[in-house]
Design an enzyme around this catalytic site. Structure first.
Site, PDB file in Angstrom:
ATOM      1  N   ASN A 143       2.046  -8.873   7.267  1.00 55.93           N
ATOM      2  CA  ASN A 143       3.190  -8.117   6.782  1.00 55.93           C
ATOM      3  C   ASN A 143       3.284  -6.711   7.379  1.00 55.93           C
ATOM      4  O   ASN A 143       4.333  -6.073   7.285  1.00 55.93           O
ATOM      5  CB  ASN A 143       3.066  -8.078   5.251  1.00 55.93           C
ATOM      6  CG  ASN A 143       3.914  -7.014   4.628  1.00 55.93           C
ATOM      7  OD1 ASN A 143       5.118  -7.177   4.509  1.00 55.93           O
ATOM      8  ND2 ASN A 143       3.288  -5.904   4.241  1.00 55.93           N
TER       9      ASN A 143
ATOM     10  N   TYR B 213      13.425  -2.840  17.039  1.00 53.74           N
ATOM     11  CA  TYR B 213      12.947  -3.447  15.788  1.00 53.74           C
ATOM     12  C   TYR B 213      13.531  -4.851  15.659  1.00 53.74           C
ATOM     13  O   TYR B 213      12.831  -5.805  15.317  1.00 53.74           O
ATOM     14  CB  TYR B 213      13.343  -2.564  14.600  1.00 53.74           C
ATOM     15  CG  TYR B 213      12.895  -3.082  13.241  1.00 53.74           C
ATOM     16  CD1 TYR B 213      11.624  -2.798  12.756  1.00 53.74           C
ATOM     17  CD2 TYR B 213      13.756  -3.841  12.453  1.00 53.74           C
ATOM     18  CE1 TYR B 213      11.221  -3.260  11.508  1.00 53.74           C
ATOM     19  CE2 TYR B 213      13.358  -4.312  11.208  1.00 53.74           C
ATOM     20  CZ  TYR B 213      12.091  -4.015  10.738  1.00 53.74           C
ATOM     21  OH  TYR B 213      11.697  -4.485   9.507  1.00 53.74           O
TER      22      TYR B 213
HETATM   23  P1  NAP Z   1       6.030   0.124   4.063  1.00 54.64           P
HETATM   24  O1  NAP Z   1       5.769   0.403   2.640  1.00 54.64           O
HETATM   25  O2  NAP Z   1       6.231   1.260   4.990  1.00 54.64           O
HETATM   26  O3  NAP Z   1       4.872  -0.833   4.583  1.00 54.64           O
HETATM   27  C1  NAP Z   1       4.527  -0.975   5.929  1.00 54.64           C
HETATM   28  C2  NAP Z   1       3.074  -1.408   5.940  1.00 54.64           C
HETATM   29  O4  NAP Z   1       2.690  -1.689   7.295  1.00 54.64           O
HETATM   30  C3  NAP Z   1       2.158  -0.344   5.405  1.00 54.64           C
HETATM   31  O5  NAP Z   1       1.299  -0.909   4.449  1.00 54.64           O
HETATM   32  C4  NAP Z   1       1.384   0.120   6.618  1.00 54.64           C
HETATM   33  O6  NAP Z   1       0.053   0.433   6.276  1.00 54.64           O
HETATM   34  C5  NAP Z   1       1.415  -1.132   7.467  1.00 54.64           C
HETATM   35  N1  NAP Z   1       1.182  -0.840   8.880  1.00 54.64           N
HETATM   36  C6  NAP Z   1       1.994  -0.185   9.749  1.00 54.64           C
HETATM   37  N2  NAP Z   1       1.405  -0.087  10.943  1.00 54.64           N
HETATM   38  C7  NAP Z   1       0.194  -0.687  10.835  1.00 54.64           C
HETATM   39  C8  NAP Z   1      -0.879  -0.912  11.723  1.00 54.64           C
HETATM   40  N3  NAP Z   1      -0.844  -0.495  13.004  1.00 54.64           N
HETATM   41  N4  NAP Z   1      -1.969  -1.569  11.264  1.00 54.64           N
HETATM   42  C9  NAP Z   1      -2.016  -1.996   9.999  1.00 54.64           C
HETATM   43  N5  NAP Z   1      -1.042  -1.815   9.104  1.00 54.64           N
HETATM   44  C10 NAP Z   1       0.053  -1.170   9.531  1.00 54.64           C
HETATM   45  O7  NAP Z   1       7.343  -0.765   4.218  1.00 54.64           O
HETATM   46  P2  NAP Z   1       7.655  -2.266   3.765  1.00 54.64           P
HETATM   47  O8  NAP Z   1       9.123  -2.321   3.634  1.00 54.64           O
HETATM   48  O9  NAP Z   1       6.809  -2.722   2.655  1.00 54.64           O
HETATM   49  O10 NAP Z   1       7.291  -3.074   5.099  1.00 54.64           O
HETATM   50  C11 NAP Z   1       6.549  -4.259   5.064  1.00 54.64           C
HETATM   51  C12 NAP Z   1       7.132  -5.247   6.042  1.00 54.64           C
HETATM   52  O11 NAP Z   1       8.459  -5.590   5.609  1.00 54.64           O
HETATM   53  C13 NAP Z   1       7.288  -4.743   7.474  1.00 54.64           C
HETATM   54  O12 NAP Z   1       6.904  -5.768   8.387  1.00 54.64           O
HETATM   55  C14 NAP Z   1       8.784  -4.472   7.600  1.00 54.64           C
HETATM   56  O13 NAP Z   1       9.215  -4.561   8.928  1.00 54.64           O
HETATM   57  C15 NAP Z   1       9.326  -5.576   6.721  1.00 54.64           C
HETATM   58  N6  NAP Z   1      10.689  -5.390   6.242  1.00 54.64           N
HETATM   59  C16 NAP Z   1      11.018  -4.357   5.428  1.00 54.64           C
HETATM   60  C17 NAP Z   1      12.328  -4.224   4.989  1.00 54.64           C
HETATM   61  C18 NAP Z   1      12.750  -3.089   4.085  1.00 54.64           C
HETATM   62  O14 NAP Z   1      13.973  -2.861   3.941  1.00 54.64           O
HETATM   63  N7  NAP Z   1      11.846  -2.378   3.447  1.00 54.64           N
HETATM   64  C19 NAP Z   1      13.297  -5.158   5.381  1.00 54.64           C
HETATM   65  C20 NAP Z   1      12.922  -6.207   6.196  1.00 54.64           C
HETATM   66  C21 NAP Z   1      11.613  -6.330   6.629  1.00 54.64           C
HETATM   67  P3  NAP Z   1      -0.754   1.698   6.837  1.00 54.64           P
HETATM   68  O15 NAP Z   1       0.211   2.800   7.063  1.00 54.64           O
HETATM   69  O16 NAP Z   1      -1.764   1.948   5.752  1.00 54.64           O
HETATM   70  O17 NAP Z   1      -1.393   1.209   8.080  1.00 54.64           O
END
Ligand code: NAP
Length: 253
Positions: free
Chosen positions: A91, A157
């Protein structure tokens, strides 16, 4: 929601906040032992504490999913501590906008692609190796509505999430006869830190984002977690290579 994950071991990458954190807590509530992976140790340990305070088992491992040695260590430590790996929720994700593609920096390409594509590939690579040795497993990758339609201001993205779709489908087919199911979840806009970044924390931008979803609102991390848990459960035993949208109807338009 009631699903039985007793005796199962789950890894959640990007479990330090947002959708991953909600899924990690939900897996634990349903009986799984959970490994939380991410770069931020304070947030990771806080998630572990929430799970342990509820009488369940979890640990955090500091992991940068772009680094193969970290990803290998994540899987190795999981097996060392909990003895097996049944479920992986890949994720972790990075976001980035570029109103002008012609001016976008090379470094932005690397940042987004390395987390969203390389990270999912490396995670599956090491998780599948372990799952093959056990003869079963379930993987869910986080795609997006932008894995199946494009948005003009977010080309890299969007491309990265199309790649997650492709990786998910090809891997699902490659391992279809191995007892390993591989699916994706496709969130619309979800109220997380990434959503705050995407909207600049501005109420007007948030309302605009809500308005493009037929339900007229954004989703909550727990609503995505519910779909992820179903995909990783035995209830989804004949589902592989699929993306389950959790998008308030966005893709149905
Ligand atoms: P978020 O709270 O910012 O979570 C992103 C997560 O990714 C964090 O836990 C971060 O952890 C981790 N991460 C980023 N870079 C990393 C790395 N190099 N190694 C390990 N972990 C990493 O946002 P979220 O919305 O929950 O995002 C989770 C997923 O949902 C993502 O794949 C995002 O693209 C997808 N998504 C989100 C939305 C939305 O509207 N929120 C919509 C569609 C898809 P650390 O910073 O601790 O590493």
């Amino acid at each position: 929601m009631m699903m039985n994950f007793s005796g199962k071991v789950a890894i959640v990458t990007g479990g330090t906040s947002g959708i991953g954190q909600a899924a990690a807590i939900a897996y634990a509530q349903q009986g799984a032992k959970v490994v939380i992976a991410g770069r931020r140790s304070i947030e990771g340990e806080e998630t572990v504490k929430t799970i342990k305070d509820a009488g369940k088992e979890a640990f955090f491992i500091q992991t940068d999913v772009t680094q193969e040695s970290d990803v290998k260590a994540m899987v190795d430590k999981t097996v060392e501590v909990f003895g097996r790996l049944d479920i992986a929720f890949n994720n972790a994700g990075a976001y980035g906008e570029s109103p002008s593609l012609s001016e976008q920096l090379d470094s932005e390409y690397d940042r987004i692609m390395n987390v969203n594509v390389r990270g999912v590939w490396l995670s599956m690579k090491h998780e599948i190796a372990q799952m093959q040795s056990q003869g079963n497993g379930a993987i869910v990758n986080t795609s997006s509505i932008l894995g199946v339609v494009a948005m003009p201001s977010i080309p890299l993205y969007t491309a990265s999430k199309y790649a997650v779709e492709g990786l998910t489908k090809a891997a699902a087919l490659q391992y279809a006869k191995s007892g390993i199911r591989i699916n994706a979840v496709g969130p619309g806009a979800i109220a997380t830190e990434m959503f705050e970044t995407a909207t600049g924390g501005q109420d007007e931008a948030k309302a605009d984002m809500a308005g493009i979803h037929p339900m007229g609102r954004v989703g909550q991390p727990s609503e995505v977690a519910n779909a992820v848990l179903w995909l990783s459960s035995d209830d989804a035993s004949f589902t592989t290579g699929e993306t389950l949208m959790v998008d308030g109807g966005y893709i149905a338009q």
